[in-house]
Motif scaffolding. Structure first.
Motif, PDB file in Angstrom:
ATOM      1  N   TYR A  22       0.790  -1.216   0.000  1.00 40.44           N
ATOM      2  CA  TYR A  22       0.000   0.000   0.000  1.00 40.44           C
ATOM      3  C   TYR A  22       0.830   1.277   0.000  1.00 40.44           C
ATOM      4  CZ  TYR A  22      -4.012  -2.950   0.760  1.00 40.44           C
ATOM      5  OH  TYR A  22      -4.981  -3.891   0.615  1.00 40.44           O
ATOM      6  N   ASN A  23       2.116   1.183  -0.283  1.00 42.23           N
ATOM      7  CA  ASN A  23       2.965   2.365  -0.324  1.00 42.23           C
ATOM      8  C   ASN A  23       2.865   3.154   0.982  1.00 42.23           C
ATOM      9  OD1 ASN A  23       4.857   3.992  -1.471  1.00 42.23           O
ATOM     10  ND2 ASN A  23       3.481   4.956  -2.925  1.00 42.23           N
ATOM     11  N   VAL A  24       3.140   2.467   2.067  1.00 41.14           N
ATOM     12  CA  VAL A  24       3.005   3.016   3.405  1.00 41.14           C
ATOM     13  C   VAL A  24       4.342   3.575   3.879  1.00 41.14           C
ATOM     14  CG1 VAL A  24       2.521   2.401   5.810  1.00 41.14           C
ATOM     15  CG2 VAL A  24       1.121   1.463   3.991  1.00 41.14           C
ATOM     16  N   TRP A  35       7.480  16.517   0.269  1.00 39.67           N
ATOM     17  CA  TRP A  35       6.346  16.516  -0.644  1.00 39.67           C
ATOM     18  C   TRP A  35       6.321  15.264  -1.514  1.00 39.67           C
ATOM     19  CZ3 TRP A  35       2.521  18.753   1.088  1.00 39.67           C
ATOM     20  CH2 TRP A  35       2.560  20.012   1.654  1.00 39.67           C
ATOM     21  N   GLN A  36       7.427  14.549  -1.626  1.00 48.10           N
ATOM     22  CA  GLN A  36       7.425  13.293  -2.378  1.00 48.10           C
ATOM     23  C   GLN A  36       6.594  12.216  -1.669  1.00 48.10           C
ATOM     24  OE1 GLN A  36      10.405  15.049  -1.834  1.00 48.10           O
ATOM     25  NE2 GLN A  36      10.277  15.924  -3.884  1.00 48.10           N
ATOM     26  N   ALA A  77       2.936   4.373  13.763  1.00 50.83           N
ATOM     27  CA  ALA A  77       2.163   5.372  13.025  1.00 50.83           C
ATOM     28  C   ALA A  77       2.615   5.268  11.578  1.00 50.83           C
ATOM     29  CB  ALA A  77       2.442   6.766  13.565  1.00 50.83           C
ATOM     30  N   VAL A  78       1.665   5.259  10.683  1.00 51.26           N
ATOM     31  CA  VAL A  78       1.980   5.159   9.265  1.00 51.26           C
ATOM     32  C   VAL A  78       1.158   6.166   8.482  1.00 51.26           C
ATOM     33  CG1 VAL A  78       2.647   2.719   9.345  1.00 51.26           C
ATOM     34  CG2 VAL A  78       0.288   3.336   8.845  1.00 51.26           C
ATOM     35  N   ALA A  79       1.706   6.575   7.343  1.00 50.42           N
ATOM     36  CA  ALA A  79       0.997   7.435   6.401  1.00 50.42           C
ATOM     37  C   ALA A  79       0.858   6.674   5.093  1.00 50.42           C
ATOM     38  CB  ALA A  79       1.763   8.734   6.182  1.00 50.42           C
ATOM     39  N   PHE A  80      -0.260   6.813   4.456  1.00 53.46           N
ATOM     40  CA  PHE A  80      -0.497   6.198   3.156  1.00 53.46           C
ATOM     41  C   PHE A  80      -0.136   7.219   2.086  1.00 53.46           C
ATOM     42  CE2 PHE A  80      -3.192   3.868   6.043  1.00 53.46           C
ATOM     43  CZ  PHE A  80      -3.010   2.553   5.648  1.00 53.46           C
ATOM     44  N   LYS A  81       0.960   6.979   1.397  1.00 52.62           N
ATOM     45  CA  LYS A  81       1.432   7.917   0.377  1.00 52.62           C
ATOM     46  C   LYS A  81       0.411   8.110  -0.742  1.00 52.62           C
ATOM     47  CE  LYS A  81       6.421   7.187   0.804  1.00 52.62           C
ATOM     48  NZ  LYS A  81       7.620   6.850   0.022  1.00 52.62           N
ATOM     49  N   ASN A  82      -0.212   7.034  -1.173  1.00 50.67           N
ATOM     50  CA  ASN A  82      -1.158   7.115  -2.296  1.00 50.67           C
ATOM     51  C   ASN A  82      -2.470   7.790  -1.921  1.00 50.67           C
ATOM     52  OD1 ASN A  82       0.716   5.848  -3.901  1.00 50.67           O
ATOM     53  ND2 ASN A  82      -0.217   3.830  -3.693  1.00 50.67           N
ATOM     54  N   GLU A  83      -2.714   7.970  -0.632  1.00 52.11           N
ATOM     55  CA  GLU A  83      -3.925   8.640  -0.163  1.00 52.11           C
ATOM     56  C   GLU A  83      -3.624  10.035   0.379  1.00 52.11           C
ATOM     57  OE1 GLU A  83      -7.087   7.549  -0.450  1.00 52.11           O
ATOM     58  OE2 GLU A  83      -6.279   5.856  -1.569  1.00 52.11           O
ATOM     59  N   LYS A  87      -2.076  20.106  -3.316  1.00 51.67           N
ATOM     60  CA  LYS A  87      -2.324  20.862  -4.548  1.00 51.67           C
ATOM     61  C   LYS A  87      -1.107  21.740  -4.818  1.00 51.67           C
ATOM     62  CE  LYS A  87      -7.316  20.906  -3.958  1.00 51.67           C
ATOM     63  NZ  LYS A  87      -8.483  21.741  -3.599  1.00 51.67           N
ATOM     64  N   PRO A  88      -0.789  21.981  -6.091  1.00 52.64           N
ATOM     65  CA  PRO A  88       0.428  22.735  -6.446  1.00 52.64           C
ATOM     66  C   PRO A  88       0.587  24.065  -5.711  1.00 52.64           C
ATOM     67  CG  PRO A  88      -0.561  21.810  -8.411  1.00 52.64           C
ATOM     68  CD  PRO A  88      -1.519  21.537  -7.293  1.00 52.64           C
ATOM     69  N   GLY A  89      -0.453  24.812  -5.516  1.00 51.45           N
ATOM     70  CA  GLY A  89      -0.347  26.106  -4.866  1.00 51.45           C
ATOM     71  C   GLY A  89      -0.066  26.052  -3.369  1.00 51.45           C
ATOM     72  N   TYR A  90      -0.039  24.859  -2.812  1.00 51.91           N
ATOM     73  CA  TYR A  90       0.163  24.693  -1.365  1.00 51.91           C
ATOM     74  C   TYR A  90       1.481  24.012  -1.021  1.00 51.91           C
ATOM     75  CZ  TYR A  90      -4.657  26.133  -0.779  1.00 51.91           C
ATOM     76  OH  TYR A  90      -5.819  26.853  -0.778  1.00 51.91           O
ATOM     77  N   LYS A  91       2.322  23.757  -1.987  1.00 50.45           N
ATOM     78  CA  LYS A  91       3.607  23.085  -1.727  1.00 50.45           C
ATOM     79  C   LYS A  91       4.600  24.066  -1.121  1.00 50.45           C
ATOM     80  CE  LYS A  91       3.811  19.175  -4.831  1.00 50.45           C
ATOM     81  NZ  LYS A  91       4.585  18.496  -5.856  1.00 50.45           N
ATOM     82  N   ASP A  92       4.388  24.380   0.147  1.00 48.50           N
ATOM     83  CA  ASP A  92       5.294  25.291   0.843  1.00 48.50           C
ATOM     84  C   ASP A  92       5.664  24.678   2.195  1.00 48.50           C
ATOM     85  OD1 ASP A  92       3.239  26.100   2.861  1.00 48.50           O
ATOM     86  OD2 ASP A  92       2.313  27.098   1.139  1.00 48.50           O
TER      87      ASP A  92
END
Length: 182
Positions: A22-24, A35-36, A77-83, A87-92
């Motif tokens: 699941y790309n965890v 951001w990756q 604790a895990v994050a699901f990368k695919n989920e 948005k481009p304007g928020y990549k800060d």
């Protein structure tokens, strides 16, 4: 809101197999999100959000005692990368730090769960339904905490509240990541 949290119920599963399938991304103290790590796409219902990280807690049996039958667990604790998405304007940096705190909160609850489960008496820890009940309770508490974080910071848009939360979570992380000297 930039960082609304989506909870996916974590069940007792093999962490290594799920991570690949699941790309965890597993939480690692000291390692920050990039951001990756956000590879998903927003849904139509996410029009008012700029970013979102999807996190949960996984449990893995560490070992089972031959004598007592009790099992000790690791909680992650895990994050699901695919989920998780942005948005481009928020990549800060500011938005990324807001999302990092969501992941940090998940880590705090995973650590609390691990301690609570591994401190059960041996008879109780053998009862898988009791362990699962504790996991579900901790997930519900974590969800409430995540919602409170977003509500109080207006999804990160209230800078003063965001700073207070950042300091509060950093202090909690420092406490749990401090090795006890014997």
């Amino acid at each position: 809101m930039k960082g609304l949290f989506l909870l996916i119920s974590g069940l007792m599963i093999s962490f290594s197999g799920m991570a690949q399938e699941y790309n965890v991304l597993a939480y690692e103290p000291g390692k920050k999100l990039t951001w990756q790590d956000f590879q998903g796409r927003p849904h139509a219902s996410d029009a008012h959000k700029g970013a979102e990280i999807t996190v949960t807690i996984f449990l893995k049996a560490r070992e089972t005692s031959f004598w007592s039958g009790g099992t000790s667990y690791d909680a992650y604790a895990v994050a699901f990368k695919n989920e998780s998405w942005v948005k481009p304007g928020y990549k800060d940096d500011y938005t990324l730090k807001h999302e990092q705190i969501h992941f940090d909160i998940a880590h705090l609850y995973a650590e609390m769960l691990e301690i609570e489960i591994n401190n059960l008496d041996k008879k109780t820890i053998r009862q898988k339904d009791q362990v699962e009940k504790m996991l579900n309770e901790k997930l519900a508490q974590m969800q409430a905490h995540q919602n409170r974080y977003d509500r109080e910071t207006y999804g990160g848009n209230n800078y003063a509240k965001q700073k207070k939360w950042s300091n509060k979570i950093a202090k909690a992380l420092k406490i749990i990541n401090t090795e006890a000297e014997v």
